[in-house]
Structures are given as C-alpha cells and as structure tokens.
Design an enzyme around this catalytic site. Structure first.
Site: not given
Lengths: 346, 166
Positions: A204, A206, A272-273, A284, A302
């Site tokens: 998830g 950007d 975070i992703g 992470g 992002c």
C-alpha cells in the site's frame, strides 16, 4: 527498606535480575523509556557510545549489575519486557549479509529465557511471543523482496516465527499497488543517471525513496495471532517510529487521516507501506536517520504536495550513534509495542 | 496516540503484582468493534468475507468487522468477469492506511459480475459492507462448500475470540 523492595522485586520477577546483564546500552535505553527531553548531558554521552558501561560523575565505571535500585524498578515496570533478550545483538558489519533462512523454531516456553518458571505460575499464562531479527546491512531491493515473499510463505504455514528484517537499501524509488507514476517527477533515464532503481510493488502507499542512512524494518508477522487488522498494525508501526524519535528528544506524531506516516511538524520523518496477505505482513516502515534528502526532490513523496521530508539528524540536538545502534533501538521499540517477550538476533 | 502510549505505560506501572497480564494497546476503535454488525442469512469465512447465496449466483463481500479493522478504504482491486476463483484463494485486494490487504473468496466458482462502483467510491465498503459495498458475484462450482462456512452466531463468536487476543 531498599533491600526489602529488592527482595520483593526478585520474588515477583526472578528473571529481571538478569535483564540488565549482557544487554547493549542501546536496548537498555529503550527499556528504561528514557527520552533525552528528560536527560542531561550524560544521556547524550551514553547515546553516542555503543555497549559501553555507565560512567559515574566521579569518573568511575558502574557495572550493569550495580545499577541503582530505582533503575531496577523502572525495568520491572516495563512489563512485559522481562527476560527478553537471550542473545544480545552482535556487532554487525554494514556489508551486505544475506543469511540463509534457517527455519528453526524457537525452543519451547519452558526453556526460554534465563528464568525458571516455577516461581511465577501466573507468568506462564502469558502468551509466548517470539520475534526473530535478521540484521542484514545494505540489501538490493529486489533481493529483499524475494526474501520477504519466501519468509511470508514460511510464516503462513508456521515454519518460522514472527520475523523482522532490519536493513538499508541502495538508492531506490518504489511505487505501491496503485502505481502512481505521476508522482515521479523525473524520467527513467534520469534515474539511471543518478544511479537509482525504480520498482513497482504490491504494498500500500504511494511513491517513496529508500537509500543509505534510512533504517528499514520489514516485519513478517502474523496479524491473526494477535487479532490485529491493518489499522492497528499501521498504528503500531507509527508508534514504533515515534518512540524511537523520542529517544533523541524529537517529538514526532502520526499523520492525519489519509496521511499515514510519522511527522515532525509538517515534515515527514518516517514512511509506511505494507502488504497483508492471509494475515501475514510484508514490507513495513522506513525511518530517516540521515539519508540524502535531495533524492526526495524528484518525487512527490507519498503523493502529498506541500509537505516536506526530514530526518533524525536534522531534528535532534543530540549526537547520533552508529546506524546499527539506531536500528537496534528501532527493533526494540517494535518489540515493545507488539509485546514480544523473546527476541532472537540473527 | 501519545495518550495511548501513556495509558499503556501507566497500566504497566500499576500492574506490578499482576505480571501475568499484558497491557493492550487500547485502540480507540475498540468500542465500535463490539458493535460490528453481523447479518443473519449470510455465511462467513475465517478471513472475514461474507457470501450470500441466491439461486445460481453468490454475492461476496467483506464484513463490517473487517472494514472496521481496515480503516477507510482508498483503493479496491477486483478481477475481471470470467476469472475463476477458489475457496480460500485471493481474488483481489483493498487498500487502506497505506496497507494493501488481500481479499479471499469463501467459495469456488467463476466471477460473473464485479462491483464497478468501487473504483470511484471504495468507501462504499466502509459505509455499506453488506449492501452497496459488495465485491464480486460468483457462479458457485460446488455449492456444498457453503455448508462448511460459519453462520452468523458462529462468526460473531469467532470475532470475539479473535479480538480477545489483544
């Protein structure tokens, strides 16, 4: 009185007596919950040395075992963080190190830790939560991705315990599942010229940048084991980075709705992703220790316009220790939030 | 967030003699979790998807419990019509709070229709998980698979047990 309290302490938590022994100073600071806002100049000195014993005002050296009783109280109050580190982290080089997966399960609760469980039947009922940490140095993005896929598959079938990879990447831009190429402000040729890679991922979030001096954690953990959904998990990752920043006197906070991440003012210090598949996490967090922030100028980080990026180096007034120490502290903050009571360092 | 952390360490500090207890992170949405709705007449999977079997077609979506744990959805990836799905296998993904989560099919069969409204308005899943927020419609290949799924009472209990891990 003091000895009575100590006796009481030992009776309640026989294993805590060993807690201080063999623990690197970096991890001890996380346990103590110390932040430099409370600290003095001595805090600064301590943070800039690795695994060094305490220095008393008179210049004498204090052994860890002789920590004042108040410190023991503090350690004890940081439950459930007791009897946790059986092997202190060993100094790792920053050369690329790719451990082959040895999927040995952690030994049973009965034998873990430096404690005998006889004294505390209540303690037995606590859920045993094991975390395995891989300290990996600088790793190519695709290799790290392949490793995560393999570990996630292993974690799904219970071959390995919850695992977290601790590493840094060479200059790399990555896109999330939505493939928001429009937030990349330079051409792919320009990327080649600057020596950066670009990768699309299933996570998830950007577009973002990863590079040297940015601490990355990729936890491969089971959310179903703790009944966590995406929101709780991401809040945990945010808390992890906020805790770490506070160790250096930096007041960070989570973003507003829709701006997941960790901010100092309106400057982003941690990103975070995450990907969750069958309840197992991958990808992470990325925390800026002191990366070259110019790389962020080539993207809309992002996808959020009009907000900047920053780093721990820029925000703190303290001297920073070696990156390895900060990685260890980050891991301890993570382990604390997610209540791991047994942390194994590879 | 800071309040949560403070509350957590305060709770730890007070639990000196009850070292068996773990202080939960005290998520703010725990209240709403108690009120997650579960509908009768639907079947539920352990990965929090629901299925409504009506004649030749079964509609699939994610539950109220799931959407609450995910947070506000910003993106939904769905398969095309004609794609085969397998019970327990992933057929798409949703994204919220910078996390993509796979969605699994509770039954096997073939996708016959996909909720195209979700590409513009993924939030329908949050506001109406059992109605407007449906994900796919499937022609089931083995309707007997439905028998092994949970009913509403079972699923409610399942959620309670899962959340008790906090």
């Amino acid at each position: 009185m003091a000895s009575l309290v100590l006796l009481l302490f030992e009776a309640l938590h026989p294993e805590d007596a060993d807690l201080a022994a063999g623990m690197p100073a970096s991890c001890a600071r996380v346990l103590h919950g110390e932040t430099s806002s409370r600290g003095s100049k001595r805090e600064v000195m301590r943070s800039s040395r690795r695994s060094s014993p305490e220095i008393r005002k008179d210049g004498g050296v204090m052994e860890e075992e002789k920590l004042p009783e108040m410190r023991y109280q503090k350690l004890k109050n940081n439950l459930p963080f007791n009897h946790l580190i059986n092997q202190p982290p060993s100094p790792a080089s920053l050369s690329p190190a790719f451990g082959a997966a040895t999927s040995t399960r952690r030994h049973s609760p009965a034998t873990s830790g430096a404690t005998t469980d006889n004294a505390m039947p209540l303690q037995r009922m606590k859920l045993q939560r094991n975390l395995e940490v891989w300290k990996m140095g600088v790793v190519n993005y695709l290799e790290a991705l392949k490793l995560q896929e393999r570990l996630a598959a292993d974690r799904k079938v219970g071959k390995i315990p919850d695992t977290v990879l601790s590493l840094q990447h060479p200059p790399t831009y990555t896109l999330g599942k939505r493939q928001t190429y429009h937030n990349l402000l330079v051409s792919k040729d320009d990327l080649k010229t600057m020596g950066a890679e670009l990768h699309c991922t299933e996570r998830g979030g950007d577009i973002t940048f990863h590079g040297p001096r940015q601490a990355i954690l990729y936890p491969i953990i089971s959310l179903r084991d703790i009944g966590f959904g995406a929101r709780n998990y991401v809040e945990g990752l945010e808390s992890t980075m906020i805790d770490l920043a506070s160790l250096y006197g930096v007041r960070a906070h989570p973003g507003k709705a829709g701006e997941t991440g960790v901010w100092v003012g309106n400057r982003k210090i941690g990103a975070i992703g995450v990907r969750i598949s069958s309840g197992i996490t991958s990808h992470g967090l990325a925390f800026n220790i002191d990366p070259d922030l110019k790389y962020f100028e080539h993207i809309v980080p992002c996808g959020i316009l009009d907000k900047g990026v920053t780093s721990l180096k820029r925000e703190t007034e303290m001297d920073l220790p070696a990156d390895e120490v900060i990685h260890e502290q980050l891991i301890m903050c993570f382990a604390k939030f997610f209540q791991y009571n047994d942390v194994k360092w590879k | 967030m800071a309040l949560k952390l403070w509350a957590s360490s305060a709770a730890n500090a007070l639990k000196i003699s009850c070292s068996g207890a773990r202080a939960p992170p005290l998520p703010a949405f725990s209240l709403s979790r108690c009120f997650s709705s579960v509908l009768d007449g639907l079947k539920y999977s352990p990965s929090h998807e629901w299925v409504k079997h009506e004649g030749a077609v079964a509609t699939v979506g994610i539950t109220d419990h799931a959407q609450g744990h995910l947070g506000e959805l910003v993106f939904v990836e769905l398969p095309e019509s004609g794609t085969p799905v397998k019970k327990g296998g992933s057929f798409g993904a949703v994204e919220s709070v910078k996390a993509t989560s796979d969605v699994n099919s509770p039954i096997s069969g073939e996708v016959v229709e996909v909720n195209t409204k979700l590409s513009e308005t993924p939030g329908l899943i949050n506001s109406s998980p059992y109605e407007d927020g449906w994900l796919i419609k499937v022609k089931p290949s083995s309707p007997s698979e439905l028998d092994s799924l949970m009913g509403s009472k079972e699923y409610t209990k399942f959620c309670e047990e899962e959340d008790a891990h906090h």
